[in-house]
Design an enzyme around this catalytic site. Structure first.
Site, PDB file in Angstrom:
ATOM      1  N   HIS A 184       0.833  -1.203   0.000  1.00 48.83           N
ATOM      2  CA  HIS A 184       0.000   0.000   0.000  1.00 48.83           C
ATOM      3  C   HIS A 184       0.866   1.251   0.000  1.00 48.83           C
ATOM      4  CE1 HIS A 184       0.692  -1.344   4.122  1.00 48.83           C
ATOM      5  NE2 HIS A 184       0.675  -0.072   4.486  1.00 48.83           N
ATOM      6  N   ILE A 185       0.319   2.277  -0.579  1.00 51.42           N
ATOM      7  CA  ILE A 185       1.018   3.553  -0.704  1.00 51.42           C
ATOM      8  C   ILE A 185       0.325   4.585   0.185  1.00 51.42           C
ATOM      9  CG2 ILE A 185       1.650   5.435  -2.285  1.00 51.42           C
ATOM     10  CD1 ILE A 185       1.559   3.325  -4.549  1.00 51.42           C
TER      11      ILE A 185
END
Ligand SMILES: [Zn+2]
Length: 159
Positions: A112-113
């Site tokens: 995830h960013i």
């Protein structure tokens, strides 16, 4: 960029599987989901409007991403910045990812960013927004504020 330390209560199921068959879900703070990418509002925000962008597929490492998934993620970074600028008027952003627990990833099993809006001097009031009791309302309001914009992206894709 400073490391973003993530909290993950032990034994918690993958938070990115929430609302698997829907395009949004308030309970799971899911703002957007399509075949390739999803957007969550972070339940433990660094700042107001802190988003988590992830591939819809449950993959942990960046090397497992297909070029199409990578492209969709980057496009969603762009859309998220546009939407957060529209509603939150930040002075800047921290955008990045933590790969592996040692790097601070609270959910290393699902890539995830972080997209974190920043304001001049926000580190001064961060302890305030981290206060117990203030976050849920913050998050609910922010969710309602951002949801129409993310769902509009989806509508645009289906046309
Ligand atoms: Zn997952």
């Amino acid at each position: 960029m400073a490391y973003i330390r993530e909290k993950n209560p032990a034994g918690q199921a993958c938070i990115f599987e929430t609302g698997k068959d829907t395009t949004h879900e308030k309970k799971g703070l899911l703002l957007y989901r399509d075949d390739l990418v999803l957007v969550l509002l972070n339940r433990f925000p660094y700042t107001n409007g802190h988003l988590l962008l992830a591939p819809s597929r449950h993959v942990g490492d960046i090397s497992a991403l297909s070029p199409v998934e990578g492209g969709a993620l980057f496009a969603m970074i762009r859309e998220s910045v546009v939407i957060l600028r529209r509603h939150k008027k930040p002075d800047g952003f921290n955008i990045g990812l933590n790969l592996g627990q040692v790097a601070g990833a609270g959910h290393p099993e699902h890539l995830h960013i972080h997209v974190v809006p920043r304001w001049d001097g926000d580190h001064n009031f961060m302890p305030v927004i981290a206060g117990i009791g203030t976050i849920p309302e913050h998050i609910d309001n922010t969710f309602d504020q951002l949801l129409p914009d993310f769902q509009e992206l989806l509508a645009g894709k289906n046309n």
